[in-house]
Design an enzyme around this catalytic site. Structure first.
Site, mmCIF file in Angstrom:
data_model
loop_
_atom_site.group_PDB
_atom_site.id
_atom_site.type_symbol
_atom_site.label_atom_id
_atom_site.label_comp_id
_atom_site.label_asym_id
_atom_site.label_seq_id
_atom_site.Cartn_x
_atom_site.Cartn_y
_atom_site.Cartn_z
ATOM 1 N N ASN A 189 -46.338 37.868 -13.960
ATOM 2 C CA ASN A 189 -46.967 37.996 -15.289
ATOM 3 C C ASN A 189 -47.910 39.200 -15.293
ATOM 4 O O ASN A 189 -48.656 39.405 -14.333
ATOM 5 C CB ASN A 189 -47.764 36.700 -15.552
ATOM 6 C CG ASN A 189 -48.263 36.562 -16.978
ATOM 7 O OD1 ASN A 189 -47.470 36.628 -17.923
ATOM 8 N ND2 ASN A 189 -49.564 36.355 -17.141
ATOM 9 N N HIS A 228 -51.278 41.380 -25.138
ATOM 10 C CA HIS A 228 -52.587 41.453 -25.805
ATOM 11 C C HIS A 228 -52.639 42.784 -26.546
ATOM 12 O O HIS A 228 -52.720 43.832 -25.920
ATOM 13 C CB HIS A 228 -53.717 41.415 -24.771
ATOM 14 C CG HIS A 228 -53.797 40.124 -24.019
ATOM 15 N ND1 HIS A 228 -54.145 38.941 -24.625
ATOM 16 C CD2 HIS A 228 -53.574 39.816 -22.717
ATOM 17 C CE1 HIS A 228 -54.139 37.960 -23.729
ATOM 18 N NE2 HIS A 228 -53.793 38.464 -22.565
ATOM 19 N N GLU A 248 -50.859 40.116 -12.629
ATOM 20 C CA GLU A 248 -51.543 41.418 -12.714
ATOM 21 C C GLU A 248 -51.699 42.138 -11.372
ATOM 22 O O GLU A 248 -52.794 42.557 -11.013
ATOM 23 C CB GLU A 248 -52.922 41.217 -13.368
ATOM 24 C CG GLU A 248 -52.842 40.611 -14.752
ATOM 25 C CD GLU A 248 -54.206 40.443 -15.427
ATOM 26 O OE1 GLU A 248 -55.243 40.684 -14.768
ATOM 27 O OE2 GLU A 248 -54.229 40.075 -16.607
ATOM 28 N N GLU A 253 -49.172 35.564 -23.489
ATOM 29 C CA GLU A 253 -50.599 35.506 -23.866
ATOM 30 C C GLU A 253 -50.820 36.248 -25.174
ATOM 31 O O GLU A 253 -51.810 36.961 -25.347
ATOM 32 C CB GLU A 253 -51.466 36.116 -22.751
ATOM 33 C CG GLU A 253 -51.259 35.449 -21.409
ATOM 34 C CD GLU A 253 -52.186 35.967 -20.308
ATOM 35 O OE1 GLU A 253 -53.151 36.689 -20.619
ATOM 36 O OE2 GLU A 253 -51.919 35.646 -19.139
ATOM 37 N N ASP A 299 -51.836 37.843 -28.390
ATOM 38 C CA ASP A 299 -52.850 37.896 -29.448
ATOM 39 C C ASP A 299 -52.900 39.328 -29.956
ATOM 40 O O ASP A 299 -52.651 40.272 -29.205
ATOM 41 C CB ASP A 299 -54.228 37.348 -29.023
ATOM 42 C CG ASP A 299 -54.865 38.032 -27.823
ATOM 43 O OD1 ASP A 299 -54.294 39.008 -27.286
ATOM 44 O OD2 ASP A 299 -55.962 37.600 -27.418
HETATM 45 C C1 XIL Z 1 -59.025 35.048 -19.912
HETATM 46 C C2 XIL Z 1 -59.583 33.809 -20.605
HETATM 47 O O1 XIL Z 1 -59.034 33.762 -21.897
HETATM 48 C C3 XIL Z 1 -61.079 33.858 -20.667
HETATM 49 O O2 XIL Z 1 -61.595 32.621 -21.170
HETATM 50 C C4 XIL Z 1 -61.655 34.114 -19.294
HETATM 51 O O3 XIL Z 1 -63.055 34.284 -19.399
HETATM 52 C C5 XIL Z 1 -61.040 35.352 -18.667
HETATM 53 O O4 XIL Z 1 -59.628 35.207 -18.638
HETATM 54 N N1 XIL Z 1 -55.035 37.947 -18.649
HETATM 55 C C6 XIL Z 1 -54.820 36.687 -18.125
HETATM 56 C C7 XIL Z 1 -55.640 35.560 -18.605
HETATM 57 O O5 XIL Z 1 -53.874 36.497 -17.344
HETATM 58 O O6 XIL Z 1 -55.854 34.603 -17.601
HETATM 59 C C8 XIL Z 1 -56.961 36.023 -19.159
HETATM 60 O O7 XIL Z 1 -57.648 34.894 -19.713
HETATM 61 C C9 XIL Z 1 -56.744 37.110 -20.182
HETATM 62 C C10 XIL Z 1 -56.071 38.290 -19.573
#
Ligand code: XIL
Length: 454
Positions: free
Chosen positions: A202, A238, A159, A267, A269
């Protein structure tokens, strides 16, 4: 040998036989129902989940993980605050727990994440530029060396770009004090620390073609042209109604792949429920399968119960670990057979497909041996194959090549599907995969099941 030990051996033999019978029955059930990991392996990909160490003691959580997934990403345990909360004092316990769970079951591990502005301990933000540079390089080096050989890919930088139309780098201690060159330095340090790990960038909101993904694209292109080491780009994915699956998702994955990097969905969802959520999930999987360099998909959690956005019910299993329509859509998109108890030929797309299998021990030493399994297509061409080997406990497979393994929950039944390059065979053609097994006191040759072709 004294009598009691003879009896012990006999008892062990009897229970091993019993275990082998039970295991075979389980394997048949698993084959009929299919799972996300095995269906993805059939397509030369992995299917993984973000895992939290503190849930591994919950039997339903771990049973679902072990049954369905063949890759894990520690959800928080490898972040800077978790690993190095105090300068140069490393606490690997929780992350190690996930890694050893995964390793003992043949699951791949993605390392997440080395350099990120978030979940960063305050001591890091307080450093001068010179100190920050050395702390960053030390963090990357110590962490990667600790996990050397155990992590297939690392999110080296996470990020680093801003949302919106600017295409600029995000403000962070790294960007603000070291300038944009911090990313190049991080990747070079990472390559030196573990030359065999794949190194990834990422990010989120980079899933479609937009200003932010254009900026990442330009960086990857620049890295490639100047020989800065980068192997892969992760797309967090996401999604929710405000940030839906983009219509150019596949095209965006493809343009990155065309730069010469692998791409992964890291990631995933998708908030929602029912058939709308299922359709979105299916489309994401189809997009990955349509891009040959899209090597795997990771969902950001197993159950809605523990999702970081639990109220949006974004995952494949509900809070009771029941499969949701989204699960069925993902499995179907992966060519899995679903839960109908019927055949497991991935939809019967290739009716004449058959294969045979032959096994040889190619090397043998005190505590280990190498096996080679040759898969031969029958009189019709095939596009995939599955072979199951049952090992005698406590034998363990240490490494496998030219195939994609997945394991049942006992850890003794290994199902092998093709690597990305050896699933398709002309009629009568053959391919081989090999493995190294540790004997751990047992010299028994594994039982090789029949070959299934698709
Ligand atoms: C999130 C986790 O799922 C949570 O448990 C934590 O509180 C915050 O981070 N992008 C990412 C992940 O790269 O590491 C993040 O994970 C979600 C967004």
């Amino acid at each position: 040998m004294s009598m009691p030990s003879v009896r012990r051996v006999a008892q062990a033999f009897a229970s091993a036989l019993l275990a082998a019978t039970t295991v075979t029955a389980l394997a048949h059930d698993a084959a009929a129902a299919d799972t996300l990991g095995s269906a993805a392996a059939g397509k030369g990909r992995y299917f993984g989940a973000a895992v939290a160490a503190n849930h591994l003691g919950e039997s339903a959580y771990t049973a679902t993980l072990d049954r369905e997934f063949n890759q894990v990403t520690p959800e928080n345990e490898m972040k800077w605050d978790a690993l190095e909360g105090t300068r140069n004092t490393f606490t690997f316990g929780a992350a190690d727990q996930i890694v050893s769970h995964a390793q003992s079951r043949g699951m791949k591990v993605r390392g997440h994440t080395l350099v990120w502005h978030s979940q960063l301990p305050s001591w890091v933000s307080g450093l001068s530029a010179t100190e920050l540079r050395s702390a960053m390089n030390n963090h990357i080096t110590q962490v990667m060396q600790h996990y050397k050989g155990k992590i297939h890919s690392w999110d080296v930088v996470n990020e680093a770009f801003q949302d919106g139309s600017s295409g600029a780098r995000r403000s962070s201690p790294f960007q603000d004090k070291l300038g944009s060159g911090f990313m190049e330095e991080a990747f070079r340090t990472a390559r030196a620390a573990d030359p065999n790990a794949k190194l990834c960038y990422n990010d989120y909101n980079t899933d479609g073609v937009n200003a932010k993904s254009n900026a990442v694209y330009a960086m990857v292109k620049d890295f490639k042209s100047r020989g800065v080491p980068i192997d892969c780009v992760g797309f967090q994915s996401h999604f929710n109604p405000a940030s839906p699956v983009p219509s150019d998702y596949q095209a965006n994955l493809q343009r990155f792949a065309d730069l010469g990097v692998d791409v992964q969905i890291t990631e995933l969802d998708i908030e929602g429920s029912g058939s709308a959520q299922a359709t979105n999930y299916g489309n994401v999987v189809k997009a990955c399968l349509a891009v040959s360099r899209c090597t795997g998909i990771t969902v950001w959690g197993i159950t809605d119960k523990y999702s970081w956005r639990s109220s949006g019910t974004p995952l494949l299993f509900d809070s009771n670990y029941a499969k949701k329509p989204a699960y069925d859509a993902v499995l179907a998109a992966l060519g899995g057979s679903g839960n109908d108890g019927g055949g497991d030929d991935g939809g019967g797309g290739n009716p004449g497909a058959t294969c045979t299998v032959a096994f040889t021990r190619t090397a043998d030493w005190n505590d280990g041996y190498n096996g080679e399994v040759t898969v031969k297509a029958g009189s019709a061409p095939i596009t995939g194959w599955t072979v199951t080997l049952t090992f005698t406990p406590p034998q363990k497979v240490a490494t496998l090549w030219n195939g994609t393994p997945s394991w049942d929950s006992s850890g003794s039944v290994m199902t092998v599907r093709p690597a990305s390059y050896n699933g398709s065979l002309a009629a009568g053609a053959s391919t081989s995969f090999g493995f190294t097994a540790m004997k751990n006191g047992s010299n028994t040759t594994p039982t090789v099941g029949t070959c299934t072709a698709s």
